[in-house]
Design a protein around this motif. Structure first.
Motif, PDB file in Angstrom:
ATOM      1  N   ARG A   1       0.807  -1.220   0.000  1.00 19.66           N
ATOM      2  CA  ARG A   1       0.000   0.000   0.000  1.00 19.66           C
ATOM      3  C   ARG A   1       0.847   1.281   0.000  1.00 19.66           C
ATOM      4  N   GLU A   2       1.897   1.284   0.788  1.00 18.94           N
ATOM      5  CA  GLU A   2       2.679   2.501   0.938  1.00 18.94           C
ATOM      6  C   GLU A   2       3.348   2.898  -0.389  1.00 18.94           C
ATOM      7  N   VAL A   3       3.989   1.921  -1.033  1.00 19.67           N
ATOM      8  CA  VAL A   3       4.673   2.179  -2.308  1.00 19.67           C
ATOM      9  C   VAL A   3       3.641   2.599  -3.362  1.00 19.67           C
ATOM     10  N   LEU A   4       2.510   1.924  -3.298  1.00 13.85           N
ATOM     11  CA  LEU A   4       1.446   2.194  -4.242  1.00 13.85           C
ATOM     12  C   LEU A   4       0.942   3.657  -4.157  1.00 13.85           C
ATOM     13  N   LEU A   5       0.805   4.140  -2.941  1.00 13.07           N
ATOM     14  CA  LEU A   5       0.352   5.528  -2.765  1.00 13.07           C
ATOM     15  C   LEU A   5       1.382   6.499  -3.346  1.00 13.07           C
TER      16      LEU A   5
ATOM     17  N   GLU B   1       5.235  -3.235   7.990  1.00 13.33           N
ATOM     18  CA  GLU B   1       4.774  -1.837   8.081  1.00 13.33           C
ATOM     19  C   GLU B   1       4.488  -1.346   6.667  1.00 13.33           C
ATOM     20  N   GLY B   2       3.417  -0.586   6.501  1.00 12.59           N
ATOM     21  CA  GLY B   2       3.116  -0.060   5.158  1.00 12.59           C
ATOM     22  C   GLY B   2       2.103  -0.924   4.425  1.00 12.59           C
ATOM     23  N   SER B   3       1.811  -2.116   4.973  1.00 14.94           N
ATOM     24  CA  SER B   3       0.799  -2.972   4.351  1.00 14.94           C
ATOM     25  C   SER B   3      -0.598  -2.522   4.808  1.00 14.94           C
ATOM     26  N   GLY B   4      -1.551  -2.547   3.880  1.00 14.82           N
ATOM     27  CA  GLY B   4      -2.921  -2.156   4.207  1.00 14.82           C
ATOM     28  C   GLY B   4      -3.544  -3.115   5.204  1.00 14.82           C
ATOM     29  N   THR B   5      -3.241  -4.413   5.027  1.00 16.70           N
ATOM     30  CA  THR B   5      -3.757  -5.431   5.935  1.00 16.70           C
ATOM     31  C   THR B   5      -3.279  -5.134   7.363  1.00 16.70           C
ATOM     32  N   ARG B   6      -2.004  -4.790   7.470  1.00 11.51           N
ATOM     33  CA  ARG B   6      -1.416  -4.503   8.782  1.00 11.51           C
ATOM     34  C   ARG B   6      -2.093  -3.281   9.424  1.00 11.51           C
ATOM     35  N   ILE B   7      -2.271  -2.214   8.640  1.00 10.31           N
ATOM     36  CA  ILE B   7      -2.888  -0.999   9.185  1.00 10.31           C
ATOM     37  C   ILE B   7      -4.301  -1.303   9.702  1.00 10.31           C
ATOM     38  N   ALA B   8      -5.071  -2.063   8.895  1.00  8.70           N
ATOM     39  CA  ALA B   8      -6.453  -2.379   9.299  1.00  8.70           C
ATOM     40  C   ALA B   8      -6.461  -3.235  10.556  1.00  8.70           C
ATOM     41  N   THR B   9      -5.521  -4.178  10.647  1.00  5.37           N
ATOM     42  CA  THR B   9      -5.435  -5.057  11.822  1.00  5.37           C
ATOM     43  C   THR B   9      -5.138  -4.239  13.077  1.00  5.37           C
ATOM     44  N   GLU B  10      -4.118  -3.383  12.988  1.00  5.39           N
ATOM     45  CA  GLU B  10      -3.721  -2.597  14.157  1.00  5.39           C
ATOM     46  C   GLU B  10      -4.851  -1.678  14.605  1.00  5.39           C
ATOM     47  N   ARG B  11      -5.530  -1.075  13.607  1.00  5.68           N
ATOM     48  CA  ARG B  11      -6.634  -0.177  13.968  1.00  5.68           C
ATOM     49  C   ARG B  11      -7.741  -0.947  14.679  1.00  5.68           C
ATOM     50  N   PHE B  12      -8.074  -2.108  14.165  1.00  3.92           N
ATOM     51  CA  PHE B  12      -9.156  -2.919  14.745  1.00  3.92           C
ATOM     52  C   PHE B  12      -8.873  -3.229  16.214  1.00  3.92           C
TER      53      PHE B  12
ATOM     54  N   MET C   1       6.887 -11.805  15.054  1.00  2.58           N
ATOM     55  CA  MET C   1       7.294 -12.148  13.710  1.00  2.58           C
ATOM     56  C   MET C   1       6.559 -11.287  12.689  1.00  2.58           C
ATOM     57  N   GLU C   2       7.316 -10.859  11.705  1.00  2.00           N
ATOM     58  CA  GLU C   2       6.746  -9.975  10.695  1.00  2.00           C
ATOM     59  C   GLU C   2       7.164 -10.503   9.329  1.00  2.00           C
ATOM     60  N   MET C   3       6.244 -10.507   8.366  1.00  2.00           N
ATOM     61  CA  MET C   3       6.597 -11.011   7.027  1.00  2.00           C
ATOM     62  C   MET C   3       6.021 -10.101   5.973  1.00  2.00           C
TER      63      MET C   3
ATOM     64  N   GLY D   1       2.151 -19.498  14.767  1.00  5.48           N
ATOM     65  CA  GLY D   1       1.252 -18.520  15.393  1.00  5.48           C
ATOM     66  C   GLY D   1      -0.001 -18.345  14.552  1.00  5.48           C
ATOM     67  N   LEU D   2      -0.726 -17.263  14.821  1.00  7.71           N
ATOM     68  CA  LEU D   2      -1.945 -16.962  14.060  1.00  7.71           C
ATOM     69  C   LEU D   2      -1.635 -15.892  13.015  1.00  7.71           C
ATOM     70  N   GLY D   3      -2.477 -15.812  11.994  1.00  8.80           N
ATOM     71  CA  GLY D   3      -2.324 -14.779  10.973  1.00  8.80           C
ATOM     72  C   GLY D   3      -3.630 -14.044  10.806  1.00  8.80           C
ATOM     73  N   LEU D   4      -3.561 -12.858  10.238  1.00  8.65           N
ATOM     74  CA  LEU D   4      -4.779 -12.101   9.976  1.00  8.65           C
ATOM     75  C   LEU D   4      -4.693 -11.590   8.545  1.00  8.65           C
ATOM     76  N   LEU D   5      -5.469 -12.210   7.676  1.00 10.64           N
ATOM     77  CA  LEU D   5      -5.319 -11.939   6.238  1.00 10.64           C
ATOM     78  C   LEU D   5      -6.671 -11.771   5.551  1.00 10.64           C
ATOM     79  N   SER D   6      -6.597 -11.247   4.335  1.00  9.24           N
ATOM     80  CA  SER D   6      -7.797 -11.135   3.500  1.00  9.24           C
ATOM     81  C   SER D   6      -8.238 -12.525   3.065  1.00  9.24           C
ATOM     82  N   VAL D   7      -9.545 -12.770   3.026  1.00 13.37           N
ATOM     83  CA  VAL D   7     -10.013 -14.101   2.578  1.00 13.37           C
ATOM     84  C   VAL D   7      -9.604 -14.380   1.135  1.00 13.37           C
ATOM     85  N   HIS D   8      -9.357 -13.303   0.375  1.00 12.80           N
ATOM     86  CA  HIS D   8      -8.976 -13.504  -1.026  1.00 12.80           C
ATOM     87  C   HIS D   8      -7.646 -14.240  -1.173  1.00 12.80           C
TER      88      HIS D   8
END
Ligand code: PGA
Length: 304
Positions: free
Chosen positions: A131-135, A198-209, A221-223, A238-245
């Motif tokens: 997301r960050e590079v994209l913006l 950092e900079g991933s949209g998924t990450r930003i949405a997760t942290e905000r939630f 761990m960060e990937m 561990g667990l992950g938090l990702l888009s169903v897509h």
């Protein structure tokens, strides 16, 4: 045979609209005698007077009124034909530059395949990034169109939502919470999460939630890729938090499971985004229209 030309009709249309030879000549960048000459020739071809001069004023005769009506229809049809043909030309040899968030690249190839089958002459240049590079690319006008989560509202961008993007928590099938229903958020506080960079949209949405609910996640761990996270979760790290897509295959093969946690999935949308005021190429416009109209039909998120 009334062999009048399109040019004569255009000139007559301008004179009839202005009811003035002088104004028509100015609009068409012609001399007034040239305009009069063309009208005279047209009247000869038609065999009826189209305009009449009373004192200093010009009027349309009844035949002139009929002719004016048809001239306007013909002119708009010719303009439309020109536009459609130009579009076809643009779509025949056009180039589409799109940048997609790495998560969107799980479904974009399917949409592109269908778009390219419809417009076989189009060449596609696809850039996959976060997301960050994209913006930044949108800001520096390096891409026609971006596919991403909701962009920050303060940026001068135009965003059209075209599909939902639910975020879910995933675990290995043998995880202690797998198969449980209505898992409270608090039950996750001792779990380790494998987070996107950092900079991933998924990450930003997760942290905000989690921040909005006053929950602090433990993450060692960060990937920088969804694939990496899925592998790590499958391996029991561990667990992950990702888009169903991103999960179609793993859910089908039962290599991962979605945890039924209260408040989930996190509802998000996919957006087609471009810089405000961007002048679109025919191809970029066609792709934007295509993605808005066709993607809900082409992309079915996995059943949760
Ligand atoms: P990503 O996803 O940057 O996490 O790949 C795009 C987004 O959700 O905005």
């Amino acid at each position: 045979m009334m062999n009048f030309t399109l040019r004569q009709l255009r000139i007559f249309e301008a004179v009839a609209r202005h009811l003035s030879y002088t104004h028509a000549a100015q609009e068409l960048h012609l001399t007034q005698p040239a305009v009069s000459m063309q009208i005279k020739q047209l009247e000869e071809l038609v065999g009826l007077p189209l305009l009449e001069q009373i004192g200093k004023r010009t009027f349309l005769t009844q035949a002139g009124q009929e002719m004016y009506h048809y001239c306007r229809t013909i002119a708009s049809q010719v303009d439309e034909a020109r536009m459609v043909l130009n579009e076809m030309k643009g779509l025949k040899h056009g180039r589409l530059n799109i940048t997609v968030a790495s998560t969107a690249n799980y479904f974009i190839p399917k949409i592109l395949a269908s778009f390219c089958a419809r417009y076989p002459g189009v060449t596609v240049n696809l850039d996959v990034t976060n997301r960050e590079v994209l913006l930044k690319k949108l800001e520096s006008n390096e891409t026609d169109l971006a596919i991403m989560g909701q962009p920050p509202p303060e940026l001068p961008l135009k965003a059209s939502a075209f599909m939902t993007n639910p975020l879910v928590i995933i675990a290995a099938p043998d995880h202690r919470l797998a198969g449980k229903s209505r898992i409270p958020l608090a039950a996750l506080k001792d779990e380790t999460f494998i987070m996107r960079e950092e900079g991933s949209g998924t990450r930003i949405a997760t942290e905000r939630f989690f921040a909005e609910r006053g929950v602090t996640l433990t993450s060692h761990m960060e990937m920088s890729s969804n694939e990496g996270i899925k592998q790590a979760v499958q391996a029991g790290l561990g667990l992950g938090l990702l888009s169903v897509h991103t999960l179609e295959m793993e859910l089908q093969l039962k290599r991962l499971v979605i945890l039924m946690v209260a408040g989930f999935p996190i509802p998000r949308n996919w957006y087609a985004v471009h810089a405000e005021g961007k002048r679109f190429s025919t191809v970029a416009q066609a792709f934007l229209d295509f993605i808005i109209k066709e993607s809900p039909k082409l992309i079915k998120p996995p059943v949760m």
